[in-house]
Design a protein around this motif. Structure first.
Motif, PDB file in Angstrom:
ATOM      1  N   HIS A 108     -45.733 -77.337 -20.540  1.00  0.00           N
ATOM      2  CA  HIS A 108     -46.987 -76.592 -20.461  1.00  0.00           C
ATOM      3  C   HIS A 108     -46.693 -75.103 -20.297  1.00  0.00           C
ATOM      4  N   GLU A 109     -47.555 -74.279 -20.869  1.00  0.00           N
ATOM      5  CA  GLU A 109     -47.510 -72.840 -20.643  1.00  0.00           C
ATOM      6  C   GLU A 109     -48.292 -72.543 -19.361  1.00  0.00           C
ATOM      7  N   VAL A 110     -47.635 -71.915 -18.389  1.00  0.00           N
ATOM      8  CA  VAL A 110     -48.250 -71.726 -17.075  1.00  0.00           C
ATOM      9  C   VAL A 110     -48.078 -70.287 -16.596  1.00  0.00           C
ATOM     10  N   GLN A 111     -49.155 -69.727 -16.112  1.00  0.00           N
ATOM     11  CA  GLN A 111     -49.146 -68.464 -15.372  1.00  0.00           C
ATOM     12  C   GLN A 111     -49.935 -68.662 -14.078  1.00  0.00           C
ATOM     13  N   VAL A 112     -49.577 -67.946 -13.054  1.00  0.00           N
ATOM     14  CA  VAL A 112     -50.252 -68.045 -11.756  1.00  0.00           C
ATOM     15  C   VAL A 112     -50.599 -66.636 -11.285  1.00  0.00           C
ATOM     16  N   ALA A 113     -51.768 -66.476 -10.672  1.00  0.00           N
ATOM     17  CA  ALA A 113     -52.213 -65.175 -10.177  1.00  0.00           C
ATOM     18  C   ALA A 113     -52.694 -65.285  -8.737  1.00  0.00           C
ATOM     19  N   LEU A 133     -59.524 -61.177 -12.754  1.00  0.00           N
ATOM     20  CA  LEU A 133     -59.698 -62.501 -13.332  1.00  0.00           C
ATOM     21  C   LEU A 133     -59.834 -62.432 -14.852  1.00  0.00           C
ATOM     22  N   GLU A 134     -60.586 -61.465 -15.355  1.00  0.00           N
ATOM     23  CA  GLU A 134     -60.764 -61.355 -16.803  1.00  0.00           C
ATOM     24  C   GLU A 134     -59.434 -61.111 -17.512  1.00  0.00           C
ATOM     25  N   ALA A 135     -58.605 -60.232 -16.949  1.00  0.00           N
ATOM     26  CA  ALA A 135     -57.302 -59.969 -17.560  1.00  0.00           C
ATOM     27  C   ALA A 135     -56.427 -61.212 -17.514  1.00  0.00           C
ATOM     28  N   PHE A 136     -56.482 -61.941 -16.413  1.00  0.00           N
ATOM     29  CA  PHE A 136     -55.665 -63.148 -16.289  1.00  0.00           C
ATOM     30  C   PHE A 136     -56.135 -64.221 -17.267  1.00  0.00           C
ATOM     31  N   GLN A 137     -57.442 -64.353 -17.423  1.00  0.00           N
ATOM     32  CA  GLN A 137     -57.972 -65.329 -18.380  1.00  0.00           C
ATOM     33  C   GLN A 137     -57.542 -65.002 -19.810  1.00  0.00           C
ATOM     34  N   ALA A 138     -57.500 -63.708 -20.109  1.00  0.00           N
ATOM     35  CA  ALA A 138     -57.199 -63.290 -21.476  1.00  0.00           C
ATOM     36  C   ALA A 138     -55.717 -63.332 -21.806  1.00  0.00           C
ATOM     37  N   SER A 139     -54.864 -62.943 -20.823  1.00  0.00           N
ATOM     38  CA  SER A 139     -53.448 -62.749 -21.152  1.00  0.00           C
ATOM     39  C   SER A 139     -52.474 -63.404 -20.192  1.00  0.00           C
ATOM     40  N   GLY A 140     -52.966 -63.920 -19.054  1.00  0.00           N
ATOM     41  CA  GLY A 140     -52.057 -64.454 -18.040  1.00  0.00           C
ATOM     42  C   GLY A 140     -51.357 -63.372 -17.248  1.00  0.00           C
ATOM     43  N   ALA A 164     -53.875 -57.213  -6.929  1.00  0.00           N
ATOM     44  CA  ALA A 164     -53.640 -58.423  -7.727  1.00  0.00           C
ATOM     45  C   ALA A 164     -52.218 -58.469  -8.253  1.00  0.00           C
ATOM     46  N   CYS A 165     -51.705 -59.681  -8.398  1.00  0.00           N
ATOM     47  CA  CYS A 165     -50.410 -59.878  -9.043  1.00  0.00           C
ATOM     48  C   CYS A 165     -50.475 -61.148  -9.881  1.00  0.00           C
ATOM     49  N   ALA A 166     -49.656 -61.208 -10.904  1.00  0.00           N
ATOM     50  CA  ALA A 166     -49.602 -62.381 -11.774  1.00  0.00           C
ATOM     51  C   ALA A 166     -48.160 -62.679 -12.129  1.00  0.00           C
ATOM     52  N   PHE A 167     -47.861 -63.969 -12.303  1.00  0.00           N
ATOM     53  CA  PHE A 167     -46.511 -64.430 -12.627  1.00  0.00           C
ATOM     54  C   PHE A 167     -46.582 -65.294 -13.883  1.00  0.00           C
ATOM     55  N   ASN A 168     -45.821 -64.927 -14.866  1.00  0.00           N
ATOM     56  CA  ASN A 168     -45.769 -65.702 -16.110  1.00  0.00           C
ATOM     57  C   ASN A 168     -44.541 -66.602 -16.069  1.00  0.00           C
ATOM     58  N   PHE A 169     -44.754 -67.912 -15.888  1.00  0.00           N
ATOM     59  CA  PHE A 169     -43.648 -68.864 -15.842  1.00  0.00           C
ATOM     60  C   PHE A 169     -43.226 -69.308 -17.234  1.00  0.00           C
ATOM     61  N   GLY A 170     -44.036 -68.991 -18.230  1.00  0.00           N
ATOM     62  CA  GLY A 170     -43.706 -69.429 -19.577  1.00  0.00           C
ATOM     63  C   GLY A 170     -43.872 -70.929 -19.726  1.00  0.00           C
ATOM     64  N   ARG A 171     -43.019 -71.508 -20.551  1.00  0.00           N
ATOM     65  CA  ARG A 171     -43.112 -72.946 -20.830  1.00  0.00           C
ATOM     66  C   ARG A 171     -42.285 -73.700 -19.784  1.00  0.00           C
TER      67      ARG A 171
END
Length: 701
Positions: A155-160, A234-241, A263-270
């Motif tokens: 799965h492609e996963v990002q967390v914010a 939230l909008e940025a995370f929904q659009a791009s992770g 805010a912070c976001a983490f892109n875990f990828g696949r």
């Protein structure tokens, strides 16, 4: 006489069984149900930086400051392009992940969630290790997120994550501003009040309104941070992770207007079955933290001139080592708590630990030495309250005698100064965060509503306990003439106290208070112990004889059948005699063992559904005192019989607030108080085990 072989074998087996049974420890009662704390600790450092979840699920309610004010922490997971919410109650339109687990240890809280074929964990680690002052004073919580496939697919996963700028103001109508910092390997965004009212107000139901809230993370591919509105995050995370590419420049503005967040976001990828992990830090730099006799104090972590850059870089570089230390601490102390009093007792102590730590502020004196200030949360907001230090002290006597020194020194300095005119100990040092002189009762002006026997007894007992912990009376010797005045006061007034307040002042004045008399007697014995340790043998003998004689009189005059009275002149009444526990812990031997044995037997017949009432006047009780009274029990079975209803209260109370220490024993409802430091008193059971106490105090740094 000849014994048949078969009979001999039976006798041997029976003897072996009896010996084995005698050697085995008493078994715990049946396992308790899954943990349901009244409130779950998340970010817990001091009275201003103290954030909790007050619901069964992390998505059921906004996270809150201990006072109940919203201090929002939100979490989202983006799974194959679909966004789910796992922390925070808003926005309601975002689907919620199923909460599948909750673990609470002494220093960390871990939530587990599931949705979209993925497992997500959020770990909140506040490394407030009482035996390490550098960590205790470091206002940094690690927020760790993990994700792994739960269905065997990738799965492609990002967390914010985001935290509201409202954490940095007393009220969301106040203006906030924000910015970003590059700190080498660490990047941070920060927010604070536009109008920095540094140490401008004192009181109870207040939040901080100066200094800076930080959200920080190590620079790494896939990690992004922004200072923006909650909606934009939230909008940025929904659009791009990711977090927004740009910070919001519409500032200053009110903390409740288009809700500014960090805010912070983490892109875990696949990801597959192996968990991916990343982390951030939430921290607070209050710059100045306390005022002591009109002199401003720095937080302890700033004592050597350090600033937020050093704070965050050090916390980031030490993160792995700190997590390992906390895991060891949680496991070992947790095991000792279970061994001492069973699983239910360990749960109560675990919930009490971070709450007690977060109800204090560790400051630095002008020479860098530690000063530790309690705040009387949800009561009157006093700081340095002696009858709050006293019940909380077992946690610190067990793990950090140095912090006991740091709590008592400013009280002793004040009581020994020309400003304090009375022959007894003060009640407090002021109203948090301004420790500029007693605020309670008559203060420095009159003797009205003082607590003379209460506070003088508390101080002498605590100083003797500290001397026992350190193996030396040297600390107490610095204020010896003051201690002599207090002992003289108790000698005159302690046996049959006049109509005056005690620590249970919510019950009103009470003359001839039997439990208060017991405190005075134990305190005089404790002073005799200090005299002995100081080589003052004549004084030691005199006070020992005085205390022993008073104890003999007490035993005769306090008895009412198979229990003891609430007041010497009130037949048919009763109360918990929790102060007697120090006679055993300090090894004074003033009261015959049968006194406490009778008390424990009586308590078992006086309990209600949710515990033992404080006394015969009302159905309410005090969490800390119940554990002290239970510690009078000589058997594990009797101890657990008194602890079980207390555990059930914490598990079933309808009041979702950090653990109250004043509740009704029939319906488990809070009567008053919440988030107070006094729950540290539940650790007294470990002090009653001399080997256990020695083991932990020797590890203090």
């Amino acid at each position: 006489m000849f014994v048949p072989l078969f009979t001999a074998v039976l006798i041997g087996l029976l003897l072996a069984y009896l010996l084995a049974a005698e050697a085995e420890p008493e078994a715990d009662s049946p396992p308790p149900p899954p943990l349901r704390p009244p409130a779950v600790p998340l970010v817990t450092h001091d009275p201003y930086l103290s954030v909790w979840s007050c619901a069964d699920r992390l998505t059921d309610d906004v996270t809150r400051h201990w006072t109940g004010a919203p201090h929002a922490l939100r979490g989202f997971a983006r799974i194959d392009g679909q966004v789910w919410r796992f922390a925070g109650a808003e926005p309601s339109g975002v689907p919620v992940m199923e909460q599948t687990g909750l673990d609470v240890t002494l220093t960390r809280t871990t939530y587990r969630f599931g949705a979209g074929g993925v497992r997500v964990e959020l770990e909140c680690l506040s490394p407030v290790l009482a035996n390490d002052l550098d960590l205790t004073g470091r206002p940094v919580t690690y927020l760790t997120v993990r994700a792994a496939s739960a269905d065997g697919a990738q799965h492609e996963v990002q967390v914010a994550l985001d935290v509201a700028a409202a954490w940095s103001v007393d009220h969301p109508a106040q203006d906030v501003e924000w910015g970003r910092c590059a700190l080498g390997e660490v990047e941070a965004v920060r927010a604070g009040a536009r109008d920095q009212r540094v140490l401008g107000r004192a009181g109870d139901d207040l939040r901080i309104e100066w200094g800076w809230l930080y959200l920080a993370a190590r620079r790494a591919p896939g990690v992004s941070l922004a200072a923006c509105s909650a909606r934009a995050a939230l909008e940025a995370f929904q659009a791009s992770g990711r977090a927004p590419e740009s910070d919001d420049l519409n500032m200053p503005r009110r903390a409740r207007a288009d809700t500014p967040v960090l805010a912070c976001a983490f892109n875990f990828g696949r990801i597959g079955a192996d968990a991916a992990e990343s982390w951030a830090m939430v921290a607070y730099d209050d710059v100045w933290c306390m005022e002591l006799m009109d002199r401003r104090l720095r937080p302890y972590w700033r004592r050597d001139g350090s600033g937020p850059g050093e704070l965050l870089r050090t916390a980031a570089s030490e993160r792995d080592a700190v997590r390992a230390r906390c895991a060891t601490f949680d496991e070992e102390l947790g095991a000792d708590l279970r061994a001492a009093g069973g699983e239910r007792y360990a749960r109560i102590a675990t919930l009490a630990y971070r709450q007690c730590m977060a109800a204090h502020k560790l400051a630095a004196d002008f020479d860098g030495s530690p000063l530790h200030f309690s705040k009387e949360n949800f009561s009157n907001g006093c700081t340095g309250t002696v009858d709050v230090i006293y019940p909380a002290a077992p946690l610190f006597l067990l793990l950090s005698p140095r912090l006991v020194r740091a709590q008592l020194a400013p009280v002793l300095d004040y009581a020994s100064s020309a400003r304090w005119p009375w022959p007894f100990a003060p009640h407090d040092l002021g109203t948090y965060p301004l420790a500029n002189g007693q605020a309670y009762g008559g203060g420095e002006r009159t003797e009205e509503n003082q607590m003379p026997v209460e506070e003088s007894g508390n101080m002498l007992i605590l100083l003797a306990a500290l001397a026992k912990a350190e193996g030396s009376p040297d600390f107490a010797l610095r204020w010896w003439s003051t201690l002599e005045r207090w002992a003289a006061y108790l000698r005159e007034k302690g046996m049959d106290p006049e109509n005056q307040l005690c620590t249970d002042d919510f019950a009103g004045h009470l003359a001839h208070n039997v439990n208060l008399s017991a405190k005075a007697i134990v305190a005089l014995g404790a002073f005799g112990m200090l005299c002995e340790m100081a080589g003052r043998r004549d004084d030691a003998a005199a006070y020992r004889d005085l205390a022993a004689g008073m104890a003999s009189r007490w035993v005769e005059t306090a008895r009412d059948g198979e229990r003891t009275l609430l007041a010497f002149d009130r037949p048919g009444t009763w109360s918990q005699k929790y102060n007697l526990v120090w006679d055993r812990i300090l090894g004074l031997g003033l009261f015959p063992p049968e006194v406490t044995r009778r008390e424990v037997v009586a308590y078992s017949s006086l309990q209600n559904r949710y515990g033992l009432p404080l006394d015969s006047r009302k159905d309410y009780t005090k969490t800390d005192w119940v554990v002290w009274s239970a510690t009078l029990a000589e058997s594990r079975q009797d101890f657990e019989a008194l602890i079980g209803p207390l555990h059930d209260f914490a598990q079933e109370t309808p009041d979702r607030v950090p653990l109250t220490d004043w509740y009704d024993t029939k319906d488990a409802r809070k009567v008053g108080f919440q988030a107070r430091s006094v729950v540290g008193g539940v650790f007294i059971k470990l002090l009653a085990d001399a080997d256990m106490w020695r083991k932990w105090r020797e590890r203090a740094i």
